[in-house]
Design an enzyme around this catalytic site. Structure first.
Site, mmCIF file in Angstrom:
data_model
loop_
_atom_site.group_PDB
_atom_site.id
_atom_site.type_symbol
_atom_site.label_atom_id
_atom_site.label_comp_id
_atom_site.label_asym_id
_atom_site.label_seq_id
_atom_site.Cartn_x
_atom_site.Cartn_y
_atom_site.Cartn_z
ATOM 1 N N THR A 88 -50.901 -14.116 -26.088
ATOM 2 C CA THR A 88 -49.988 -13.266 -26.866
ATOM 3 C C THR A 88 -49.206 -14.066 -27.886
ATOM 4 O OG1 THR A 88 -49.750 -11.638 -25.117
ATOM 5 C CG2 THR A 88 -47.913 -11.821 -26.635
ATOM 6 N N THR B 265 -50.413 -15.544 -20.930
ATOM 7 C CA THR B 265 -49.692 -15.551 -19.654
ATOM 8 C C THR B 265 -50.522 -14.984 -18.504
ATOM 9 O OG1 THR B 265 -48.720 -13.380 -20.112
ATOM 10 C CG2 THR B 265 -47.444 -15.317 -20.787
HETATM 11 N N1 ASP Z 1 -53.315 -10.834 -22.582
HETATM 12 C C1 ASP Z 1 -52.471 -11.953 -22.970
HETATM 13 C C2 ASP Z 1 -53.147 -13.234 -22.478
HETATM 14 O O1 ASP Z 1 -53.069 -13.544 -21.329
HETATM 15 C C3 ASP Z 1 -51.114 -11.797 -22.359
HETATM 16 C C4 ASP Z 1 -50.112 -12.851 -22.734
HETATM 17 O O2 ASP Z 1 -50.408 -13.906 -23.255
HETATM 18 O O3 ASP Z 1 -48.894 -12.617 -22.439
HETATM 19 O O4 ASP Z 1 -53.784 -13.893 -23.270
#
Ligand code: ASP
Length: 334
Positions: free
Chosen positions: A12, A85
């Site tokens: 993200t 995340t």
């Molecule tokens: N879908 C994203 C990922 O894990 C979520 C994030 O980075 O917060 O790449």
């Protein structure tokens, strides 16, 4: 000035919206350019082994990241990995096993909101991560997120939206970032261990599956998993309950283990861990050769550790030795 390598992998933090949902497009260099004062902390270099949603991160990608760190180990004082995340806890655990006893900090971070969002958490998380990576008492693999520093084997994504997305499971946070300082609770100091430098590993066996017990789950599932998997991480009920109403679970599980495959028993309860000896419904498994006990480890760390240990050996005694040795605070033996 210290030299830190930013290893940008997507997530993200790097994402922008093109009408079909958020997807990573920004590079590590573009992200750092948006963080005020980061260039006053150290010299930064950048590398971009991939730019993906961490949903798509696989063990082969963990190995690529570990290789980047190994190749740059003598040239940098620390490493900051920008990562989605959603699977960050798996990557943090995997790197804890692939690079052990690192005297240089290897920090993972990301954000809940993209860097481009005016109310993003990305700027502080990236700034804090570089600050922590520059601190002389930092070492080994950790996650820096929401003002907390969590040991790489103890992180879990617990919240899908809040800025404090990660919790430290069954182990205290290593440190906190307060203003411009790293605050380490008593007993969480540098603890420099003299192990003669870092140990790098480059093999994983990805044939590992997590199976969560649910009422009436058919034990025949173990037979169906045999062609594709070498290890099952079994998330039992409570402190270690496995259904015992007709003996079919015990037959299926003992048959799995006796066929030379690994079985790791853990609990689906997030906190405080496993003890198979407490209830009759777990007792049969407590002393069975070949069954490995997850104790208070996270499922994420159990997946990564089992892949790592099976990548080194299939021999049961050596597998058990590797599995039970403590790595980066991953387990507290009972
Ligand atoms: N879908 C994203 C990922 O894990 C979520 C994030 O980075 O917060 O790449």
């Amino acid at each position: 000035m210290k030299r830190i390598l930013i290893i940008a992998t997507g997530g993200t933090i790097a994402s922008t919206e093109d009408g079909a949902g958020l997807a990573p497009t920004l590079t590590g260099k573009e992200l750092a350019a948006r963080v005020p004062l980061i260039d006053t902390l150290c010299d930064l270099d950048f590398v971009q082994p991939m730019n993906i949603d961490s949903t798509n991160m696989r063990p082969r990608d963990w190995l690529s990241i570990a290789r980047v760190i190994r190749d740059g180990y003598d040239r940098y004082d620390g490493f900051v990995i920008l990562h989605g995340t959603d699977t960050m806890a798996y990557t943090a655990a995997a790197l804890s096993y692939l690079i052990q006893d690192s005297d240089r900090p290897i920090v993972l971070t990301g954000s809940q909101q993209p860097m481009a969002n005016p109310f993003t958490d990305a700027k502080l998380n990236l700034y804090h991560s570089v600050l922590y990576a520059c601190d002389p008492a930092s070492r080994d693999v950790s996650v820096v997120f929401g003002g907390k520093v969590i040991c790489g084997t103890r992180a879990r994504k617990q919240r899908t939206m809040s800025f404090n997305a990660f919790s430290s499971m069954n182990f205290p946070s290593l440190a906190y970032v307060r203003g411009g300082s790293i605050v380490r609770p008593a007993g969480m100091g540098p603890a420099r261990r003299d192990h003669g430098g870092p140990r790098f590993y480059d093999a994983l066996n990805e044939r590992v599956i997590v199976l969560k017990l649910t009422p009436e789950l058919k034990p025949t599932i173990f037979g169906l998993l045999k062609p594709d998997y070498d290890a099952v991480i079994l998330e039992t009920f409570g402190i270690g309950g496995i259904p015992a109403y007709d003996g079919s679970y015990q037959d299926a599980i003992f048959d799995w283990v006796d066929s030379g495959r690994a079985l790791v028993v853990t609990t689906q309860v997030p906190e405080e861990g496993l003890d198979l000896g407490v209830y009759e419904v777990g007792h049969a498994y407590a002393e069975k050769d070949g069954i490995l006990k997850g104790d208070d480890m996270t499922t994420e760390a159990l997946v990564a550790k089992t892949m790592w240990a099976l990548g080194q050996t299939r021999e049961p005694a050596e597998l058990s030795r590797l599995f039970y040795q403590e790595v980066n605070h991953d387990r507290m033996p009972r």
